[in-house]
Design a protein around this motif. Sequence first.
Motif, PDB file in Angstrom:
ATOM      1  N   ALA A 168      -2.696  -8.731   1.443  1.00  0.00           N
ATOM      2  CA  ALA A 168      -2.421  -8.922   2.870  1.00  0.00           C
ATOM      3  C   ALA A 168      -1.006  -8.475   3.218  1.00  0.00           C
ATOM      4  O   ALA A 168      -0.783  -7.789   4.222  1.00  0.00           O
ATOM      5  CB  ALA A 168      -2.632 -10.382   3.252  1.00  0.00           C
ATOM      6  N   VAL A 169      -0.051  -8.840   2.371  1.00  0.00           N
ATOM      7  CA  VAL A 169       1.339  -8.458   2.631  1.00  0.00           C
ATOM      8  C   VAL A 169       1.538  -6.955   2.445  1.00  0.00           C
ATOM      9  O   VAL A 169       2.180  -6.291   3.261  1.00  0.00           O
ATOM     10  CB  VAL A 169       2.291  -9.247   1.707  1.00  0.00           C
ATOM     11  CG1 VAL A 169       3.723  -8.724   1.838  1.00  0.00           C
ATOM     12  CG2 VAL A 169       2.229 -10.734   2.030  1.00  0.00           C
ATOM     13  N   ASN A 170       0.968  -6.414   1.369  1.00  0.00           N
ATOM     14  CA  ASN A 170       1.151  -4.988   1.073  1.00  0.00           C
ATOM     15  C   ASN A 170       0.534  -4.077   2.132  1.00  0.00           C
ATOM     16  O   ASN A 170       1.035  -2.971   2.381  1.00  0.00           O
ATOM     17  CB  ASN A 170       0.552  -4.649  -0.297  1.00  0.00           C
ATOM     18  CG  ASN A 170       1.339  -5.251  -1.444  1.00  0.00           C
ATOM     19  OD1 ASN A 170       2.513  -5.599  -1.279  1.00  0.00           O
ATOM     20  ND2 ASN A 170       0.705  -5.385  -2.592  1.00  0.00           N
ATOM     21  N   CYS A 171      -0.554  -4.514   2.751  1.00  0.00           N
ATOM     22  CA  CYS A 171      -1.270  -3.663   3.699  1.00  0.00           C
ATOM     23  C   CYS A 171      -0.875  -3.919   5.154  1.00  0.00           C
ATOM     24  O   CYS A 171      -1.313  -3.183   6.050  1.00  0.00           O
ATOM     25  CB  CYS A 171      -2.784  -3.864   3.548  1.00  0.00           C
ATOM     26  SG  CYS A 171      -3.433  -3.325   1.950  1.00  0.00           S
ATOM     27  N   ALA A 172      -0.073  -4.935   5.398  1.00  0.00           N
ATOM     28  CA  ALA A 172       0.309  -5.272   6.768  1.00  0.00           C
ATOM     29  C   ALA A 172       1.285  -4.250   7.332  1.00  0.00           C
ATOM     30  O   ALA A 172       2.086  -3.661   6.603  1.00  0.00           O
ATOM     31  CB  ALA A 172       0.936  -6.661   6.814  1.00  0.00           C
ATOM     32  N   TYR A 173       1.222  -4.033   8.637  1.00  0.00           N
ATOM     33  CA  TYR A 173       2.198  -3.178   9.300  1.00  0.00           C
ATOM     34  C   TYR A 173       3.572  -3.853   9.321  1.00  0.00           C
ATOM     35  O   TYR A 173       4.599  -3.192   9.281  1.00  0.00           O
ATOM     36  CB  TYR A 173       1.760  -2.879  10.744  1.00  0.00           C
ATOM     37  CG  TYR A 173       0.612  -1.898  10.875  1.00  0.00           C
ATOM     38  CD1 TYR A 173       0.075  -1.252   9.759  1.00  0.00           C
ATOM     39  CD2 TYR A 173       0.055  -1.607  12.118  1.00  0.00           C
ATOM     40  CE1 TYR A 173      -0.969  -0.358   9.873  1.00  0.00           C
ATOM     41  CE2 TYR A 173      -0.991  -0.706  12.247  1.00  0.00           C
ATOM     42  CZ  TYR A 173      -1.504  -0.080  11.127  1.00  0.00           C
ATOM     43  OH  TYR A 173      -2.538   0.804  11.251  1.00  0.00           O
ATOM     44  N   ASN A 174       3.579  -5.205   9.398  1.00  0.00           N
ATOM     45  CA  ASN A 174       4.820  -5.989   9.387  1.00  0.00           C
ATOM     46  C   ASN A 174       4.763  -6.980   8.222  1.00  0.00           C
ATOM     47  O   ASN A 174       4.388  -8.143   8.399  1.00  0.00           O
ATOM     48  CB  ASN A 174       4.996  -6.740  10.710  1.00  0.00           C
ATOM     49  CG  ASN A 174       5.171  -5.787  11.883  1.00  0.00           C
ATOM     50  OD1 ASN A 174       6.179  -5.114  11.997  1.00  0.00           O
ATOM     51  ND2 ASN A 174       4.170  -5.744  12.757  1.00  0.00           N
ATOM     52  N   PRO A 175       5.125  -6.527   7.013  1.00  0.00           N
ATOM     53  CA  PRO A 175       4.989  -7.362   5.817  1.00  0.00           C
ATOM     54  C   PRO A 175       5.767  -8.682   5.892  1.00  0.00           C
ATOM     55  O   PRO A 175       5.282  -9.715   5.424  1.00  0.00           O
ATOM     56  CB  PRO A 175       5.529  -6.476   4.687  1.00  0.00           C
ATOM     57  CG  PRO A 175       5.419  -5.083   5.215  1.00  0.00           C
ATOM     58  CD  PRO A 175       5.631  -5.188   6.691  1.00  0.00           C
ATOM     59  N   GLU A 176       6.962  -8.652   6.481  1.00  0.00           N
ATOM     60  CA  GLU A 176       7.782  -9.864   6.534  1.00  0.00           C
ATOM     61  C   GLU A 176       7.103 -10.949   7.368  1.00  0.00           C
ATOM     62  O   GLU A 176       7.058 -12.125   6.978  1.00  0.00           O
ATOM     63  CB  GLU A 176       9.164  -9.549   7.120  1.00  0.00           C
ATOM     64  CG  GLU A 176      10.005  -8.583   6.310  1.00  0.00           C
ATOM     65  CD  GLU A 176       9.661  -7.130   6.584  1.00  0.00           C
ATOM     66  OE1 GLU A 176       8.816  -6.874   7.475  1.00  0.00           O
ATOM     67  OE2 GLU A 176      10.221  -6.249   5.898  1.00  0.00           O
ATOM     68  N   ILE A 177       6.559 -10.551   8.511  1.00  0.00           N
ATOM     69  CA  ILE A 177       5.865 -11.520   9.368  1.00  0.00           C
ATOM     70  C   ILE A 177       4.590 -12.002   8.701  1.00  0.00           C
ATOM     71  O   ILE A 177       4.263 -13.198   8.743  1.00  0.00           O
ATOM     72  CB  ILE A 177       5.554 -10.893  10.747  1.00  0.00           C
ATOM     73  CG1 ILE A 177       6.861 -10.576  11.478  1.00  0.00           C
ATOM     74  CG2 ILE A 177       4.676 -11.814  11.573  1.00  0.00           C
ATOM     75  CD1 ILE A 177       6.677  -9.862  12.801  1.00  0.00           C
ATOM     76  N   MET A 178       3.868 -11.090   8.023  1.00  0.00           N
ATOM     77  CA  MET A 178       2.641 -11.485   7.347  1.00  0.00           C
ATOM     78  C   MET A 178       2.943 -12.496   6.247  1.00  0.00           C
ATOM     79  O   MET A 178       2.185 -13.463   6.054  1.00  0.00           O
ATOM     80  CB  MET A 178       1.957 -10.243   6.756  1.00  0.00           C
ATOM     81  CG  MET A 178       0.651 -10.535   6.015  1.00  0.00           C
ATOM     82  SD  MET A 178      -0.649 -11.218   7.067  1.00  0.00           S
ATOM     83  CE  MET A 178      -1.081  -9.777   8.054  1.00  0.00           C
ATOM     84  N   GLN A 179       4.040 -12.298   5.517  1.00  0.00           N
ATOM     85  CA  GLN A 179       4.420 -13.219   4.452  1.00  0.00           C
ATOM     86  C   GLN A 179       4.584 -14.636   4.984  1.00  0.00           C
ATOM     87  O   GLN A 179       4.143 -15.612   4.357  1.00  0.00           O
ATOM     88  CB  GLN A 179       5.731 -12.743   3.798  1.00  0.00           C
ATOM     89  CG  GLN A 179       6.197 -13.594   2.630  1.00  0.00           C
ATOM     90  CD  GLN A 179       5.315 -13.427   1.412  1.00  0.00           C
ATOM     91  OE1 GLN A 179       5.194 -12.341   0.872  1.00  0.00           O
ATOM     92  NE2 GLN A 179       4.686 -14.506   0.980  1.00  0.00           N
ATOM     93  N   LYS A 180       5.154 -14.764   6.166  1.00  0.00           N
ATOM     94  CA  LYS A 180       5.342 -16.082   6.757  1.00  0.00           C
ATOM     95  C   LYS A 180       4.027 -16.680   7.247  1.00  0.00           C
ATOM     96  O   LYS A 180       3.827 -17.902   7.186  1.00  0.00           O
ATOM     97  CB  LYS A 180       6.340 -15.965   7.917  1.00  0.00           C
ATOM     98  CG  LYS A 180       7.732 -15.562   7.508  1.00  0.00           C
ATOM     99  CD  LYS A 180       8.641 -15.364   8.714  1.00  0.00           C
ATOM    100  CE  LYS A 180      10.032 -14.904   8.304  1.00  0.00           C
ATOM    101  NZ  LYS A 180      10.902 -14.643   9.482  1.00  0.00           N
ATOM    102  N   ARG A 181       3.110 -15.828   7.703  1.00  0.00           N
ATOM    103  CA  ARG A 181       1.856 -16.322   8.298  1.00  0.00           C
ATOM    104  C   ARG A 181       0.852 -16.781   7.258  1.00  0.00           C
ATOM    105  O   ARG A 181      -0.013 -17.609   7.551  1.00  0.00           O
ATOM    106  CB  ARG A 181       1.233 -15.247   9.178  1.00  0.00           C
ATOM    107  CG  ARG A 181       2.088 -14.875  10.391  1.00  0.00           C
ATOM    108  CD  ARG A 181       1.482 -13.765  11.201  1.00  0.00           C
ATOM    109  NE  ARG A 181       0.324 -14.202  11.971  1.00  0.00           N
ATOM    110  CZ  ARG A 181      -0.415 -13.383  12.720  1.00  0.00           C
ATOM    111  NH1 ARG A 181      -0.114 -12.089  12.791  1.00  0.00           N
ATOM    112  NH2 ARG A 181      -1.447 -13.857  13.397  1.00  0.00           N
ATOM    113  N   ILE A 182       0.940 -16.243   6.033  1.00  0.00           N
ATOM    114  CA  ILE A 182      -0.045 -16.620   5.025  1.00  0.00           C
ATOM    115  C   ILE A 182       0.382 -17.827   4.207  1.00  0.00           C
ATOM    116  O   ILE A 182      -0.365 -18.311   3.360  1.00  0.00           O
ATOM    117  CB  ILE A 182      -0.349 -15.438   4.069  1.00  0.00           C
ATOM    118  CG1 ILE A 182       0.903 -15.023   3.288  1.00  0.00           C
ATOM    119  CG2 ILE A 182      -0.922 -14.253   4.852  1.00  0.00           C
ATOM    120  CD1 ILE A 182       0.649 -13.945   2.267  1.00  0.00           C
ATOM    121  N   VAL A 183       1.585 -18.307   4.391  1.00  0.00           N
ATOM    122  CA  VAL A 183       2.069 -19.471   3.630  1.00  0.00           C
ATOM    123  C   VAL A 183       1.331 -20.715   4.067  1.00  0.00           C
ATOM    124  O   VAL A 183       1.173 -20.979   5.271  1.00  0.00           O
ATOM    125  CB  VAL A 183       3.579 -19.658   3.846  1.00  0.00           C
ATOM    126  CG1 VAL A 183       4.050 -20.954   3.179  1.00  0.00           C
ATOM    127  CG2 VAL A 183       4.342 -18.473   3.278  1.00  0.00           C
TER     128      VAL A 183
END
Length: 350
Positions: free
Chosen positions: A335-350
């Motif tokens: 999810a993080v690797n494929c996201a357009y905004n990895p930093e935001i995705m990292q926060k959303r999947i926690v």
Amino acid sequence: MQLNEILRTAVDNNASDIFIVSGVGLSYKANGKLVKMNGDPMPPAETKRLVHEIFALGGFNYDIENMPEKETDFSISLVGMGRFRANIYKQRNSYAAVLRYVPFELPNAEKLGIPEQVIETARYKNGIVLITGPAGSGKSTTLSCIIDKINNERSGHIITIEDPIEFLHKHQQCIISQREISIDTSSYIDALRAALRQSPDVILLGEMRDYETISTAMTAAETGQLVLSTLHTLGASNTIDRIIDVFPINQQHQIRIQLSMVLSAVISQQLVPTVDGGLAPAFEIMTMNSAIRTLIRDEKTHQIDTILQSAPGMQTMDSCILKMFREGKITAETAVNCAYNPEIMQKRIV
């Protein structure tokens, strides 16, 4: 191994691409992973022999030593197996080939996980629908599903301009003219200009490559045709900016106005590795409304994502990926690797 045996082995193992390169063993790509058929590196003489066989299957009778260009594309068909999009090229002064497998049967959108909102773009009567994403992300497959729906649900003339032709369509409710670059026409722009005089209802343009092609495609959409095409861009806003940047600066304001009127949808896609070792498509979906048209005209395309997050029937790429993660289809790392905004995705999947 003979060429037919190589291709059959690859197809039986659900390969998407076959690699014939000297200095390495025969290989194919399946589910995004490279698989070696054997461990014996091929000498240049062997790759040259196989390339000769590929040319023979393609109906070319010239020796590869006398190829008109240093690399060339064409398609071949094998009964009971499928079609292959072949690219022949030279590397380290030896001959090499990559063949993309295209089955005879048309793809099934539902089985492939293509959303209904994407296929429903087939109902548009005019305008431009763009399918975007990196190479190998399934853009041609999505376009084929849209063309198949049009072909089965309404009457008209569909013209496809491809390099080379991939999926073969039969005449159903529509008449379908499929034209291949270098075989049926000399270039995209020549074929596109001619298409405007061939009473088209739908034009599929394999790729909008340059200023002239984009300009003519926009003119076709303005005159009442539905134009389907692809770009190697990521995201709706990037796609719009890419089109506008092709034009000279003194024309860009007018192009923004023109594009805001003729653009109907931008679908961005990528193939994402799943937890079961396969690949699944993820989509960003933008269909035009008055708010997006205004943002394009006012040079505020960076605000489009805000509309995609809330408008019915639309979605951002990252919201699609987040949904796939929450459904257990992909890992957090993917999810993080494929996201357009990895930093935001990292926060959303926690």
